[in-house]
Design an enzyme around this catalytic site. Structure first.
Site, short mmCIF file in Angstrom:
data_model
loop_
_atom_site.label_atom_id
_atom_site.label_comp_id
_atom_site.label_asym_id
_atom_site.label_seq_id
_atom_site.Cartn_x
_atom_site.Cartn_y
_atom_site.Cartn_z
N ASP A 86 -5.85 2.97 8.06
CA ASP A 86 -7.23 2.76 7.95
C ASP A 86 -7.39 1.13 8.30
O ASP A 86 -8.59 0.92 8.89
CB ASP A 86 -7.74 3.11 6.54
CG ASP A 86 -8.02 4.32 6.41
OD1 ASP A 86 -7.82 5.43 7.24
OD2 ASP A 86 -8.28 4.89 5.33
N GLY B 134 0.94 -1.10 -0.10
CA GLY B 134 0.02 0.14 0.01
C GLY B 134 0.77 1.28 0.00
O GLY B 134 1.60 1.36 0.99
N VAL C 52 -1.72 -7.69 -4.36
CA VAL C 52 -1.25 -8.96 -3.60
C VAL C 52 -2.48 -9.72 -3.31
O VAL C 52 -3.63 -9.35 -2.96
CB VAL C 52 -0.82 -8.41 -2.12
CG1 VAL C 52 -0.62 -9.59 -1.22
CG2 VAL C 52 0.28 -7.53 -2.34
N GLY D 21 -0.31 4.18 0.22
CA GLY D 21 -1.25 5.49 0.72
C GLY D 21 -0.35 6.41 1.66
O GLY D 21 0.94 6.31 1.70
N PHE D 22 -0.89 7.07 2.89
CA PHE D 22 -0.37 7.73 3.55
C PHE D 22 0.72 7.24 4.15
O PHE D 22 1.80 7.50 4.68
CB PHE D 22 -1.09 8.88 4.42
CG PHE D 22 -1.80 10.04 3.60
CD1 PHE D 22 -1.12 11.10 3.29
CD2 PHE D 22 -2.98 9.74 3.14
CE1 PHE D 22 -1.70 11.97 2.37
CE2 PHE D 22 -3.80 10.82 2.58
CZ PHE D 22 -2.97 12.12 2.28
N GLU E 268 -18.25 18.37 2.85
CA GLU E 268 -17.35 18.94 1.66
C GLU E 268 -17.84 18.85 0.41
O GLU E 268 -17.77 19.82 -0.22
CB GLU E 268 -15.94 18.38 1.89
CG GLU E 268 -15.07 18.73 3.21
CD GLU E 268 -13.75 18.40 3.30
OE1 GLU E 268 -12.95 18.58 4.16
OE2 GLU E 268 -13.50 17.02 2.66
#
Length: 416
Positions: free
Chosen positions: A302, A13, A81, A15-16, A172
């Site tokens: 997450d 991953g 994966v 991501g962040f 938002e």
């Protein structure tokens, strides 16, 4: 020196969380393989801006290979994966087998439809660039179709936009979409009577952005209502068939647009681990972010379930993922050096949500802000965190143009 003798760290991953882990291991005496099914890192907090035609996908994404071009101990592989074997310490990637000494799973989350099968077929979501572009294409197409629709009821349905979920993403999106209609589409479609256009925000609970302090929840309600968003609290969605939203009380809303922002759950790879899972499918980890019984494997971001000092689970936020990525890198370095890993402590940097142009709510250092000041804080913090200097300049220029001229240049309906 034979680098194959160095410990091999596999990070799933980009991501962040995965990005920060890889960066934190830049000086480690180790080999790092970073894996992601996409070739780019995505700045997800601004994904809704792509969906409402405010930003281009390239402005909130950066190629992973470009980000790590100068990090010599890292190799990137694009792929998905399909298996993780914690006992034998290997993963399967597109059929090939990759062994690891240390594993970091930062696979993120996927949309949780809570069993509403029709939503996956007919609803829109904001999960990645593909779904954001699909949403943008759909929204723009609704205006194009409405512009030559002779039936008043059908035209109204095309111009009715329902957003489900009163969290930060829903808030938002609702604010930005309302402004797109008011300030941009009125100019693009001068012959289309947009008095029938409406943005409806549905929230099953009693308040918007429930995790925020009372004063910010009230400010959010006021700001959205000032932008003519129809907010319906304590309202559950029962079904959506692509033409009509059915609510829990049996009433209906005629619309072809439903944007689902009401839930997330851990990525599918987490389900295959065979580990104890908590709410939203997140796997329970130790205070040092390791998997119980498998100290060489970390789950962060997450996909990880960890409670804070108040006994509440840490939220699925980018700020949590970033801090956990740094902590995981530090703990892996300690394990390589033969030291004990350290427990993770989350430092809350505050809460932020934008309600559109020059309007936002924020809580920083225990102080609440709303309106223009909060919006300025939101803009600069988000731009600061975007990967790549070039992207920051592009986003700043785009927002400055939009701020002064109520316009943008990305209202394109493209092939998906």
């Amino acid at each position: 020196m034979n680098t194959t003798l160095l410990p091999h760290i596999v990070i799933i991953g980009a991501g962040f969380a995965g990005l920060e882990t890889a960066r934190g291991l830049a000086k480690a005496r180790a080999r790092i393989t970073l894996i992601d099914k996409n070739n780019h890192h995505l700045f997800q907090p601004l994904l809704y801006q792509v969906a409402i035609a405010g930003l281009l996908p390239s402005q909130i994404a950066q190629p992973v290979r470009t980000i790590f071009r100068k990090q010599k101990n890292l190799a990137f592989q694009m792929g998905e994966v399909t298996e993780v074997d914690l006992n034998e310490k290997y993963i399967r990637l597109n059929g090939s087998v990759i062994a690891f000494d240390y594993l970091v799973i930062s696979a993120g989350a996927r949309t949780n439809f809570f069993g509403f099968d029709t939503l996956e077929e007919h609803g829109l979501q904001l999960k990645d660039l593909d779904t954001a572009v699909k949403t943008r294409n759909h929204l723009l197409s609704m205006f194009e179709q409405a512009s030559h629709e002779g039936d008043a009821e059908k035209r109204k349905a095309k111009l009715t936009f329902v957003i489900v979920g009163g969290g930060p993403t829903g808030v938002e999106t609702a604010g930005a979409l309302s402004e797109l209609i008011t300030h941009v589409m009125r100019k693009d479609f001068p012959r289309l009577d947009l008095k029938d256009a409406q943005v409806i925000l549905l929230e099953a609970g009693p308040s918007l952005i429930a995790a925020y302090p009372d004063e910010l929840r009230e400010a959010t309600l006021k700001l959205l209502r000032n932008k003519n968003v129809d907010i319906r609290l304590n309202t559950k969605m029962q079904d959506f068939n692509g033409q009509r939203v059915t609510l829990g009380d049996g009433s209906t809303i005629e619309t072809q647009t439903l944007i689902w922002t009401a839930g997330a759950k851990a990525a599918e790879i987490i389900d295959s681990l065979g580990m104890e899972q908590a709410s939203m499918g997140r796997v329970r980890v130790t205070p040092s972010l390791q998997l119980p019984l498998f100290p060489d494997a970390f789950v962060i971001g997450d996909a990880a379930f960890l409670v804070n000092g108040n006994g509440q689970p840490l939220p699925m936020l980018s700020t949590v993922a970033i801090q956990q990525g740094k902590a995981a890198a530090k703990n892996i370095r300690r394990l390589i050096e033969g030291k004990e890993p350290l427990p993770f402590h989350y430092k809350d940097p505050g809460l932020l949500a934008t309600i559109g142009r020059n309007a936002a709510v924020a809580r920083i250092f225990g102080i609440s802000f709303s309106g223009f000041i909060a919006w300025v804080i939101w803009v600069f913090l988000h731009i600061y965190r975007i990967v790549g200097f070039r992207n920051r300049i592009l986003v700043m220029f785009n927002w400055a143009w939009d701020y002064f001229f109520y316009d943008n240049q990305v209202r394109l309906i493209t092939k998906e």
